[in-house]
Design an enzyme around this catalytic site. Structure first.
Site, short mmCIF file in Angstrom:
data_model
loop_
_atom_site.label_atom_id
_atom_site.label_comp_id
_atom_site.label_asym_id
_atom_site.label_seq_id
_atom_site.Cartn_x
_atom_site.Cartn_y
_atom_site.Cartn_z
N LYS A 1 12.39 -12.35 -11.98
CA LYS A 1 11.70 -11.81 -13.15
C LYS A 1 11.04 -10.49 -12.75
O LYS A 1 10.01 -10.47 -12.11
CB LYS A 1 10.63 -12.76 -13.70
CG LYS A 1 10.22 -12.31 -15.10
CD LYS A 1 8.86 -12.75 -15.56
CE LYS A 1 7.74 -11.85 -15.18
NZ LYS A 1 7.80 -10.48 -15.73
N THR B 1 -3.58 -9.48 -6.77
CA THR B 1 -4.25 -10.64 -6.19
C THR B 1 -4.67 -11.62 -7.29
O THR B 1 -4.56 -12.84 -7.12
CB THR B 1 -5.44 -10.18 -5.34
OG1 THR B 1 -4.91 -9.37 -4.27
CG2 THR B 1 -6.20 -11.34 -4.74
N GLU C 1 2.78 -11.57 -1.83
CA GLU C 1 2.54 -10.20 -1.36
C GLU C 1 1.70 -9.53 -2.42
O GLU C 1 2.20 -9.22 -3.51
CB GLU C 1 3.86 -9.46 -1.17
CG GLU C 1 4.75 -10.11 -0.12
CD GLU C 1 6.07 -9.37 0.11
OE1 GLU C 1 6.88 -9.87 0.90
OE2 GLU C 1 6.29 -8.32 -0.52
N CYS D 1 1.31 -0.70 -2.97
CA CYS D 1 0.41 -1.74 -2.46
C CYS D 1 -0.25 -1.28 -1.16
O CYS D 1 -1.39 -1.59 -0.89
CB CYS D 1 1.16 -3.04 -2.23
SG CYS D 1 2.54 -2.87 -1.09
N GLU E 1 -8.85 -2.25 -5.58
CA GLU E 1 -7.62 -1.49 -5.65
C GLU E 1 -7.61 -0.67 -6.94
O GLU E 1 -7.71 -1.22 -8.04
CB GLU E 1 -6.45 -2.48 -5.66
CG GLU E 1 -5.11 -1.84 -5.50
CD GLU E 1 -3.99 -2.89 -5.44
OE1 GLU E 1 -4.02 -3.84 -6.24
OE2 GLU E 1 -3.10 -2.74 -4.59
#
Ligand code: NAD
Length: 489
Positions: free
Chosen positions: A178, A233, A253, A287, A386
């Site tokens: 997906k 996350t 990940e 990332c 982030e």
């Protein structure tokens, strides 16, 4: 399909391009114009059911092929990717908003990953185990899980597709992929090339849908044997909760807040362009982006000045102008990054460059200028969270201890980059880094083949990248045998 155009409002299930069961569609937007490029199918739970059933039907046959045969199909896939670099790059660049050359580079990496696992497919072995007496024999055999679910984000869709799908297939699994609803075109094009390379129907299925619909249906599906998730996350936590329902193994990940740690003896002519690239490549939407610059106080002023000058010189524009940087991928991403830009000065950070939309000429797209904030405090959101945009947070340090404390001072643990001429210090700091990956005097893994894509802390617990990824997609069976006495015939 004569070329690599993706059929409108379709998804790839059981080797065929099919509409969603309810006919639903999702628009795919060009971030440089905010206009619709085309539509893809909006998969819901019933479509996920069809895809998982197709993958289940295909699983025994695919697992029974010889590893060399699987390797040969993957090699043909790699060759086809190599022959379609320009078309693939166009799909990805347009979809994500990255410059054409960035998309092209991603396709060379994509081809290299598939090629690596083509070669690795028949190198997967178990071990023979020591026995207490010669009357026993023990060994292990690596076996595929069966049906693997792979969910990826939008930032580097082609690379993330093959980084997960290629080792899964090489190890004998079938896959339901997906991609992100925001950038599904290059994964679709790759799957089509996989089909042409000889992947049998059902071995690689691609469903496009929203996270709360298709993503939730896939991660909670009772007939999935392994889940690979690449994304934020926050979503990673939800995926792990879903996997707990059926006790399905998960590879995560997740996000990062990676530091470039620059000591006073660093070669700044090498470091500064790399630091700039680390936060502007893909508009900072990586990332492992180098979103924190930790610099020794004695050189802080000159480093900040040079980095800011380089960031201000970055040329921004749509993918086909092939400049240095494109827009952010979506309205949501744009608003998120602008939120950080608005908040940081009032929290006490000093704006050195950027902070505004790039230029009036690009008002149509989701553009943000490369931005540097100095005097960022560890408590600020900008230092801890982030951003996923071209926004650099600078903090100064005095001495190794403070550098290490700052380096490790977030919840993330993806990558740490250390810049110094002192090899002993580099190796000591590398040993102290709470990160899955460390780079010394370069940004990330250039020059190393099969670099393990490891994570620590809230960045996840992947053992992706290189040979380790092949192991990630197998379960090990241990076999103990007693050798019976037989009268000789
Ligand atoms: P995201 O977590 O919002 O979405 C990722 C994928 O998960 C998408 O396909 C989405 O549709 C799906 N999804 C959303 N909610 C879901 C749910 N409840 N259940 C199942 N699937 C769901 O992330 P994003 O905004 O697409 O991507 C950006 C994030 O990805 C950043 O945090 C970035 O650091 C991370 N990322 C990590 C790596 C890595 O290797 N560590 C690589 C690239 C990107």
């Amino acid at each position: 399909m004569a070329d690599l155009d993706i059929p409108t409002a379709r998804q790839l299930i059981d080797g065929a391009w099919t509409a969603a069961a309810d006919g639903g569609e999702l628009p795919v937007l060009d971030p440089a114009t905010r206009e619709t490029i085309q539509s893809v199918a909006r998969a819901r739970a019933v479509d996920v059911d069809h895809a998982v059933a197709a993958a289940r039907r295909a699983a025994p046959g695919w697992a029974a092929t010889s590893p060399s045969e699987r390797g040969a199909i993957l090699r043909r896939w790699a060759d086809l990717i190599g022959a379609h670099v320009e078309q693939l790059a166009e799909h990805e660049s347009r979809d994500v908003g990255k410059p054409r050359s960035g998309g092209r580079l991603n396709m060379y990496i994509t081809q290299g990953i598939v090629d690596y696992f083509a070669g690795a497919a028949d190198k997967l072995t178990g071990v023979t185990l020591p026995t207490r007496t010669p009357d026993y024999f023990g060994y292990t055999r690596p076996e595929p899980y069966g049906v693997c679910a792979v969910i990826i984000p939008w930032n580097v869709p082609a690379v993330l597709t093959v980084a997960n799908v290629a080792p899964a297939l090489a190890a004998g699994n079938t896959v339901v992929l997906k991609p992100s609803e925001i950038a599904p075109l290059s994964p679709f094009a790759l799957a089509e090339l996989g089909r042409r390379a000889g992947l049998p129907p059902g071995v690689l299925n691609v469903v496009t849908g929203l996270g709360p619909e298709a993503g939730v249906a896939l991660t909670g599906h009772p007939d999935i044997d392994h889940i690979s998730f690449v994304g934020s996350t926050v979503t990673g936590r939800a995926v792990m909760r879903a996997a707990a329902q059926h006790l399905v193994p998960v590879k995560l990940e997740l996000g990062g807040k990676s530091p470039n740690v620059v000591f006073a003896d660093a070669d700044l002519d090498v470091a500064i362009p790399a630091i700039i690239a680390s936060i502007t490549e893909n508009a900072g939407q990586n990332c492992y982006a180098g979103s924190r610059l930790l610099v020794e106080e004695s050189i802080r002023a000159q480093v900040v000045e040079r980095v800011a000058a380089g960031m201000a010189a970055i040329r921004t524009g749509p993918w086909d102008q092939d400049l240095d940087m494109g827009p952010l991928v979506s309205q949501a991403q744009y608003e998120r990054v602008r939120g950080f830009l608005a908040e940081a000065p009032s929290a006490g950070a000093r704006l050195v460059t950027g902070g505004e939309p790039a230029t009036a000429a690009f008002d149509d797209g989701w553009y943000v200028a490369p931005t540097v904030f100095d005097q960022v405090d560890s408590d600020m959101r900008l230092a801890r969270e982030e951003v996923f945009g071209p926004v650099l947070a600078v903090q100064g340090f005095r001495g190794v201890d403070e550098a290490v404390a700052l380096m490790n001072g977030t919840d993330f643990g993806l990558l740490a980059c250390i810049w110094t001429s002192d090899v002993s210090r580099a190796l000591r700091v590398a040993g102290q880094a709470r990160a899955g990956q460390v780079a010394v005097n370069q940004f990330h893994d250039a020059g190393v083949i099969g670099f393990p894509f490891n994570m620590q802390k809230e960045s996840g617990f992947s053992r992706g990248g290189g040979y380790a990824a092949l192991r990630e997609y197998t379960q090990e069976k241990a076999v103990a045998v007693r050798l019976l006495d037989r009268p000789s015939a």
